[in-house]
Write an enzyme that holds these catalytic residues in place. Structure first.
Site, PDB file in Angstrom:
ATOM      1  N   SER A 130      -7.785   6.809  -3.879  1.00 31.80           N
ATOM      2  CA  SER A 130      -6.921   6.986  -5.044  1.00 31.80           C
ATOM      3  C   SER A 130      -7.242   8.245  -5.838  1.00 31.80           C
ATOM      4  CB  SER A 130      -7.108   5.767  -5.964  1.00 31.80           C
ATOM      5  OG  SER A 130      -6.596   6.042  -7.246  1.00 31.80           O
ATOM      6  N   GLU A 132      -7.360   8.269  -8.838  1.00 35.28           N
ATOM      7  CA  GLU A 132      -8.251   7.839  -9.938  1.00 35.28           C
ATOM      8  C   GLU A 132      -9.681   8.317  -9.694  1.00 35.28           C
ATOM      9  OE1 GLU A 132      -8.678   5.749 -12.942  1.00 35.28           O
ATOM     10  OE2 GLU A 132      -6.693   6.607 -13.168  1.00 35.28           O
ATOM     11  N   TYR A 153     -12.579   0.725 -11.653  1.00 34.38           N
ATOM     12  CA  TYR A 153     -11.697   0.830 -10.483  1.00 34.38           C
ATOM     13  C   TYR A 153     -11.941   2.149  -9.739  1.00 34.38           C
ATOM     14  CZ  TYR A 153      -7.392   1.809  -7.879  1.00 34.38           C
ATOM     15  OH  TYR A 153      -6.489   2.165  -6.895  1.00 34.38           O
TER      16      TYR A 153
HETATM   17  P1  NAP Z   1      -0.802  -3.868  -5.337  1.00 38.18           P
HETATM   18  O1  NAP Z   1       0.679  -3.981  -5.401  1.00 38.18           O
HETATM   19  O2  NAP Z   1      -1.624  -4.273  -6.490  1.00 38.18           O
HETATM   20  O3  NAP Z   1      -1.269  -4.718  -4.039  1.00 38.18           O
HETATM   21  C1  NAP Z   1      -2.615  -5.045  -3.835  1.00 38.18           C
HETATM   22  C2  NAP Z   1      -2.718  -5.947  -2.624  1.00 38.18           C
HETATM   23  O4  NAP Z   1      -4.101  -6.305  -2.445  1.00 38.18           O
HETATM   24  C3  NAP Z   1      -1.958  -7.266  -2.755  1.00 38.18           C
HETATM   25  O5  NAP Z   1      -1.421  -7.610  -1.502  1.00 38.18           O
HETATM   26  C4  NAP Z   1      -3.066  -8.241  -3.142  1.00 38.18           C
HETATM   27  O6  NAP Z   1      -2.790  -9.583  -2.789  1.00 38.18           O
HETATM   28  C5  NAP Z   1      -4.184  -7.710  -2.270  1.00 38.18           C
HETATM   29  N1  NAP Z   1      -5.510  -8.173  -2.680  1.00 38.18           N
HETATM   30  C6  NAP Z   1      -6.093  -8.072  -3.892  1.00 38.18           C
HETATM   31  N2  NAP Z   1      -7.331  -8.586  -3.860  1.00 38.18           N
HETATM   32  C7  NAP Z   1      -7.541  -9.026  -2.595  1.00 38.18           C
HETATM   33  C8  NAP Z   1      -8.622  -9.655  -1.937  1.00 38.18           C
HETATM   34  N3  NAP Z   1      -9.754  -9.976  -2.572  1.00 38.18           N
HETATM   35  N4  NAP Z   1      -8.492  -9.968  -0.634  1.00 38.18           N
HETATM   36  C9  NAP Z   1      -7.344  -9.677   0.038  1.00 38.18           C
HETATM   37  N5  NAP Z   1      -6.286  -9.089  -0.539  1.00 38.18           N
HETATM   38  C10 NAP Z   1      -6.384  -8.763  -1.841  1.00 38.18           C
HETATM   39  O7  NAP Z   1      -1.227  -2.367  -4.950  1.00 38.18           O
HETATM   40  P2  NAP Z   1      -0.339  -1.182  -4.347  1.00 38.18           P
HETATM   41  O8  NAP Z   1       0.281  -0.435  -5.461  1.00 38.18           O
HETATM   42  O9  NAP Z   1       0.495  -1.721  -3.237  1.00 38.18           O
HETATM   43  O10 NAP Z   1      -1.481  -0.234  -3.770  1.00 38.18           O
HETATM   44  C11 NAP Z   1      -2.007  -0.437  -2.460  1.00 38.18           C
HETATM   45  C12 NAP Z   1      -3.425   0.126  -2.390  1.00 38.18           C
HETATM   46  O11 NAP Z   1      -3.403   1.514  -2.684  1.00 38.18           O
HETATM   47  C13 NAP Z   1      -4.408  -0.476  -3.379  1.00 38.18           C
HETATM   48  O12 NAP Z   1      -5.667  -0.497  -2.763  1.00 38.18           O
HETATM   49  C14 NAP Z   1      -4.403   0.507  -4.543  1.00 38.18           C
HETATM   50  O13 NAP Z   1      -5.624   0.432  -5.248  1.00 38.18           O
HETATM   51  C15 NAP Z   1      -4.237   1.811  -3.794  1.00 38.18           C
HETATM   52  N6  NAP Z   1      -3.571   2.889  -4.515  1.00 38.18           N
HETATM   53  C16 NAP Z   1      -2.372   2.668  -5.110  1.00 38.18           C
HETATM   54  C17 NAP Z   1      -1.706   3.709  -5.731  1.00 38.18           C
HETATM   55  C18 NAP Z   1      -0.377   3.491  -6.404  1.00 38.18           C
HETATM   56  O14 NAP Z   1       0.023   4.353  -7.197  1.00 38.18           O
HETATM   57  N7  NAP Z   1       0.344   2.415  -6.085  1.00 38.18           N
HETATM   58  C19 NAP Z   1      -2.278   4.992  -5.727  1.00 38.18           C
HETATM   59  C20 NAP Z   1      -3.495   5.184  -5.072  1.00 38.18           C
HETATM   60  C21 NAP Z   1      -4.130   4.134  -4.447  1.00 38.18           C
HETATM   61  P3  NAP Z   1      -2.007 -10.592  -3.815  1.00 38.18           P
HETATM   62  O15 NAP Z   1      -0.547 -10.286  -3.639  1.00 38.18           O
HETATM   63  O16 NAP Z   1      -2.422 -11.912  -3.327  1.00 38.18           O
HETATM   64  O17 NAP Z   1      -2.484 -10.261  -5.206  1.00 38.18           O
HETATM   65  N1  GDD Z   2      -0.390  -0.104 -17.410  1.00 37.04           N
HETATM   66  C1  GDD Z   2      -0.081   0.487 -18.574  1.00 37.04           C
HETATM   67  N2  GDD Z   2       0.507  -0.260 -19.559  1.00 37.04           N
HETATM   68  N3  GDD Z   2      -0.367   1.804 -18.739  1.00 37.04           N
HETATM   69  C2  GDD Z   2      -0.019   2.373 -19.915  1.00 37.04           C
HETATM   70  C3  GDD Z   2       0.600   1.664 -20.950  1.00 37.04           C
HETATM   71  C4  GDD Z   2       0.871   0.283 -20.773  1.00 37.04           C
HETATM   72  O1  GDD Z   2       1.407  -0.408 -21.624  1.00 37.04           O
HETATM   73  N4  GDD Z   2       0.830   2.518 -21.981  1.00 37.04           N
HETATM   74  C5  GDD Z   2       0.383   3.719 -21.601  1.00 37.04           C
HETATM   75  N5  GDD Z   2      -0.143   3.643 -20.360  1.00 37.04           N
HETATM   76  C6  GDD Z   2      -0.769   4.753 -19.615  1.00 37.04           C
HETATM   77  C7  GDD Z   2      -2.168   4.455 -19.098  1.00 37.04           C
HETATM   78  O2  GDD Z   2      -3.139   4.585 -20.145  1.00 37.04           O
HETATM   79  C8  GDD Z   2      -2.288   5.520 -18.001  1.00 37.04           C
HETATM   80  O3  GDD Z   2      -2.711   6.737 -18.569  1.00 37.04           O
HETATM   81  C9  GDD Z   2      -0.852   5.674 -17.504  1.00 37.04           C
HETATM   82  O4  GDD Z   2      -0.003   5.021 -18.453  1.00 37.04           O
HETATM   83  C10 GDD Z   2      -0.595   5.077 -16.119  1.00 37.04           C
HETATM   84  O5  GDD Z   2      -1.069   3.747 -16.113  1.00 37.04           O
HETATM   85  P1  GDD Z   2      -0.784   2.747 -14.886  1.00 37.04           P
HETATM   86  O6  GDD Z   2       0.667   2.708 -14.580  1.00 37.04           O
HETATM   87  O7  GDD Z   2      -1.471   1.468 -15.195  1.00 37.04           O
HETATM   88  O8  GDD Z   2      -1.443   3.507 -13.625  1.00 37.04           O
HETATM   89  P2  GDD Z   2      -2.851   4.206 -13.443  1.00 37.04           P
HETATM   90  O9  GDD Z   2      -2.587   5.680 -13.344  1.00 37.04           O
HETATM   91  O10 GDD Z   2      -3.854   3.744 -14.407  1.00 37.04           O
HETATM   92  O11 GDD Z   2      -3.291   3.646 -12.011  1.00 37.04           O
HETATM   93  C11 GDD Z   2      -2.354   3.601 -10.929  1.00 37.04           C
HETATM   94  O12 GDD Z   2      -2.438   4.802 -10.186  1.00 37.04           O
HETATM   95  C12 GDD Z   2      -3.689   5.004  -9.502  1.00 37.04           C
HETATM   96  C13 GDD Z   2      -3.587   6.360  -8.785  1.00 37.04           C
HETATM   97  O13 GDD Z   2      -3.818   7.391  -9.691  1.00 37.04           O
HETATM   98  C14 GDD Z   2      -2.678   2.364 -10.078  1.00 37.04           C
HETATM   99  O14 GDD Z   2      -1.653   2.197  -9.142  1.00 37.04           O
HETATM  100  C15 GDD Z   2      -3.977   2.531  -9.317  1.00 37.04           C
HETATM  101  O15 GDD Z   2      -4.130   1.450  -8.395  1.00 37.04           O
HETATM  102  C16 GDD Z   2      -3.908   3.860  -8.544  1.00 37.04           C
HETATM  103  O16 GDD Z   2      -5.077   4.065  -7.795  1.00 37.04           O
END
Ligand code: NAP
Ligand code: GDD
Length: 341
Positions: A130, A132, A153
């Site tokens: 990520s 992050e 995280y």
């Molecule tokens: P998400 O919607 O939160 O999905 C997370 C998945 O992980 C769900 O299927 C969840 O199952 C499963 N899970 C959580 N804890 C588990 C455990 N202990 N054992 C087995 N499965 C578990 O995340 P996403 O947005 O699809 O992201 C996919 C991956 O990419 C994650 O690893 C996230 O950290 C990473 N990532 C995401 C982003 C982004 O912007 N979306 C960016 C960079 C990296 P349940 O449905 O049962 O909760």
């Molecule tokens: N969730 C959330 N809720 N975020 C908020 C809010 C709120 O009400 N208000 C402001 N924010 C700001 C957060 O402080 C952050 O700076 C930004 O919105 C994005 O927050 P999220 O959408 O929660 O995403 P993230 O950037 O913290 O994390 C996501 O992206 C990562 C990759 O950079 C997640 O998908 C992570 O799993 C992923 O790795």
């Protein structure tokens, strides 16, 4: 027929990846957690009864905290490709549950890698790293940027990133890390900021909600469209050798910009509805993430096609349509259609 195993198949990315791989002719096996209620909504449209001759999607109970189960499953399935998308993926929640986040988002990866080493050493492995992990590092960030995570995280993801690289070097596994920047869609979890915003816009437009409470509006993110990012995951495992790749659009917006785009799409003035709530402020914030994906463009020929305005529109339209009756979302854009055609 190639076999893929997806941990995290019920999440946003897992559901699109399963859809992509099925379209590409794979047999797909997904790890799901046992819950007292159904948690498979995002993949229900792909699921057929396992007795049906045509089914190519199989679900298995398990958890990244249970290493022996992972070893048994991989020995039974013998997948060609393994995607680790499972994680406690919410940054704010990781401050509330740091130990659990370390156990799943960090140690979960070593459990899966050990299972691969013992049961499927020839399989190709994808780790969902990520942006992050870059945290406080100056933008734009690429594969050479020094990591500076700012949350439990981010630290847990960095452990997983390095252990993936270590297993590549120590045991010769085909273990690849995709360092993905934020990617969103109508299937995005409802408490991430973009989806929280677009759902609120829909509800406000329909007269079902009066205000939207948010935290830091100044943070800047590189928001892309999730279906395009799962194409990049698959492409990484088709490369000749395992490596690390940064994936993002290269443009950044503030949270406030995304709010404005989303409200404007529904002809609403955001300033009339958005309020501040300090509970959404994080103890340490990541100010700006912007991807430099030139390596992925060069080596994988990957480039995003959906920009932030279109992304906000897709999500708002979907959330409005959902309030009017169920509408299954179909991936759009040239990256997805070229991959599945
Ligand atoms: P998400 O919607 O939160 O999905 C997370 C998945 O992980 C769900 O299927 C969840 O199952 C499963 N899970 C959580 N804890 C588990 C455990 N202990 N054992 C087995 N499965 C578990 O995340 P996403 O947005 O699809 O992201 C996919 C991956 O990419 C994650 O690893 C996230 O950290 C990473 N990532 C995401 C982003 C982004 O912007 N979306 C960016 C960079 C990296 P349940 O449905 O049962 O909760
Ligand atoms: N969730 C959330 N809720 N975020 C908020 C809010 C709120 O009400 N208000 C402001 N924010 C700001 C957060 O402080 C952050 O700076 C930004 O919105 C994005 O927050 P999220 O959408 O929660 O995403 P993230 O950037 O913290 O994390 C996501 O992206 C990562 C990759 O950079 C997640 O998908 C992570 O799993 C992923 O790795």
């Amino acid at each position: 027929m190639k076999k893929a195993f997806i941990a995290g198949i019920t999440g946003q990315d897992g559901s699109y990846l399963a859809e992509l791989l099925i379209a590409l002719g794979y047999e797909v096996h997904g790890l799901i957690r046992r819950a007292s209620t159904f948690n498979t909504q995002r993949i229900d449209h792909l699921y057929l009864d396992p007795h049906d001759q045509g089914t190519r999607l199989f679900l298995h109970y398990g958890d990244l905290t249970d290493g022996s189960r992972l070893t048994t499953l991989l020995a039974q399935i013998k997948p060609d490709e393994i995607y680790n998308l499972a994680a406690q993926s919410h940054v704010r929640v990781s401050f509330d549950e740091p130990e659990y986040t370390g156990d799943t988002t960090g140690l979960g990866t070593i459990r899966l890698l050990e299972a691969i080493r013992q049961s499927s050493p020839g399989a190709k492995f994808y780790q969902a790293s990520s942006s992050e992990m870059f945290g406080a590092a100056n933008p734009p960030q690429n594969e050479s940027t020094e990591f500076y995570p700012r949350s439990p995280y981010g630290v847990a993801k960095l452990y997983s990133h390095w252990i993936t690289k270590n297993y590549r070097e120590a045991y010769g596994l085909f273990a690849t890390s995709g360092i993905l920047f934020n990617h969103e869609s109508p299937r995005r979890g409802e408490t991430f900021v973009t989806r929280k915003i677009t759902r609120a816009v829909a509800r406000i437009a329909k007269g079902q909600q009066k205000e939207l409470f948010l935290g830091n509006l100044d943070a800047r993110r590189d928001w892309g469209y999730a279906p395009e990012y799962v194409v990049a995951m698959w492409q990484m495992l088709q490369a000749d050798a395992p490596d690390d790749y940064v994936i993002g659009t290269g443009t950044d917006l503030s949270v406030k910009d995304f709010v404005r785009l989303s409200f404007e799409h529904a002809n609403l003035d955001w300033e009339k509805y958005v309020r501040f709530d300090e509970r959404y402020i994080r103890p340490t914030e990541v100010d700006t993430l912007v991807a430099d994906s030139s390596k992925a463009a060069k080596d994988l020929n990957w480039k995003s096609s959906v920009g932030p305005e279109q992304l906000a529109a897709i999500m708002v339209d979907h959330d409005i349509a959902t309030l009017e009756g169920f509408v299954p979302d179909k991936p759009v854009g040239s990256v997805w259609s070229e991959a599945v055609s």
